[in-house]
Design a protein around this motif. Structure first.
Motif, PDB file in Angstrom:
ATOM      1  N   HIS A  68      51.529 -60.428 -70.146  1.00  0.00           N
ATOM      2  CA  HIS A  68      50.936 -61.546 -69.397  1.00  0.00           C
ATOM      3  C   HIS A  68      50.593 -61.206 -67.950  1.00  0.00           C
ATOM      4  N   LYS A  69      51.008 -60.023 -67.488  1.00  0.00           N
ATOM      5  CA  LYS A  69      50.656 -59.529 -66.148  1.00  0.00           C
ATOM      6  C   LYS A  69      51.123 -60.447 -65.017  1.00  0.00           C
ATOM      7  N   TYR A  70      52.295 -61.071 -65.189  1.00  0.00           N
ATOM      8  CA  TYR A  70      52.848 -61.971 -64.177  1.00  0.00           C
ATOM      9  C   TYR A  70      53.512 -61.121 -63.093  1.00  0.00           C
ATOM     10  N   ALA A 101      52.366 -55.300 -59.941  1.00  0.00           N
ATOM     11  CA  ALA A 101      52.692 -56.443 -59.085  1.00  0.00           C
ATOM     12  C   ALA A 101      52.020 -56.310 -57.723  1.00  0.00           C
ATOM     13  N   CYS A 102      52.042 -55.115 -57.179  1.00  0.00           N
ATOM     14  CA  CYS A 102      51.452 -54.871 -55.864  1.00  0.00           C
ATOM     15  C   CYS A 102      49.949 -55.156 -55.876  1.00  0.00           C
ATOM     16  N   GLU A 103      49.277 -54.742 -56.949  1.00  0.00           N
ATOM     17  CA  GLU A 103      47.839 -54.986 -57.072  1.00  0.00           C
ATOM     18  C   GLU A 103      47.501 -56.476 -57.079  1.00  0.00           C
ATOM     19  N   GLN A 104      48.496 -57.293 -57.440  1.00  0.00           N
ATOM     20  CA  GLN A 104      48.289 -58.740 -57.434  1.00  0.00           C
ATOM     21  C   GLN A 104      48.723 -59.364 -56.108  1.00  0.00           C
ATOM     22  N   GLY A 105      49.075 -58.531 -55.141  1.00  0.00           N
ATOM     23  CA  GLY A 105      49.427 -59.033 -53.812  1.00  0.00           C
ATOM     24  C   GLY A 105      50.896 -59.328 -53.611  1.00  0.00           C
ATOM     25  N   LYS A 108      56.668 -57.639 -51.773  1.00  0.00           N
ATOM     26  CA  LYS A 108      57.954 -56.982 -52.013  1.00  0.00           C
ATOM     27  C   LYS A 108      57.781 -55.816 -52.983  1.00  0.00           C
ATOM     28  N   ALA A 109      56.909 -55.997 -53.969  1.00  0.00           N
ATOM     29  CA  ALA A 109      56.646 -54.922 -54.921  1.00  0.00           C
ATOM     30  C   ALA A 109      55.994 -53.736 -54.219  1.00  0.00           C
ATOM     31  N   CYS A 110      55.069 -54.019 -53.323  1.00  0.00           N
ATOM     32  CA  CYS A 110      54.411 -52.939 -52.576  1.00  0.00           C
ATOM     33  C   CYS A 110      55.432 -52.161 -51.750  1.00  0.00           C
ATOM     34  N   SER A 111      56.331 -52.877 -51.090  1.00  0.00           N
ATOM     35  CA  SER A 111      57.365 -52.228 -50.273  1.00  0.00           C
ATOM     36  C   SER A 111      58.315 -51.411 -51.139  1.00  0.00           C
ATOM     37  N   MET A 112      58.733 -51.973 -52.260  1.00  0.00           N
ATOM     38  CA  MET A 112      59.653 -51.266 -53.158  1.00  0.00           C
ATOM     39  C   MET A 112      58.978 -50.032 -53.740  1.00  0.00           C
TER      40      MET A 112
END
Length: 120
Positions: A68-70, A101-105, A108-112
């Motif tokens: 589902h790409k959540y 997750a990062c691609e969806q903005g 926290k995912a981008c930082s991790m």
């Protein structure tokens, strides 16, 4: 008598917690991806009377992220695969989920993702 009362209350609480899981699972099956992710978190942490169960947590994270790409589920899936040991630790899988997750903005995912990219 005290033991009987305790057992009765414990049984009631166990049923109530099972009801919470069933209710959240029903929401998840109906397309509420936040409920899927929250239920995965409850199993991951062993919260609200649910047992700590990484298999169930992974099931909720995996489907909610990869099917589902959540974004929040992808973030949680990335953390799951980056911090756990043994069969669950998978650096590549963590990076993939965090990237989704990062691609969806999801900041926290981008930082991790940035942090664990340097840990390998």
């Amino acid at each position: 008598m005290k033991r009987l009362v305790f057992l009765a209350l414990f049984g009631f609480a166990s049923c109530a917690f099972a009801g919470i899981a069933e209710e959240m699972d029903a929401k998840c099956q109906a397309g509420d991806y936040q409920a899927c992710t929250e239920l995965g978190m409850k199993y991951y942490r062993g919260e609200d009377g649910l047992p700590k169960d990484y298999d169930k947590a992974h099931t909720y994270y995996d489907a909610t992220c990869n099917v589902h790409k959540y974004a929040e589920a992808c973030y949680r899936d990335g953390i799951f695969h980056s911090v756990l040991d043994g069969k669950w630790h998978n650096h590549d899988r963590a990076m993939l989920s965090l990237s989704m997750a990062c691609e969806q903005g999801h900041q926290k995912a981008c930082s991790m993702k940035e942090r664990i990219a340097h840990d390998k």
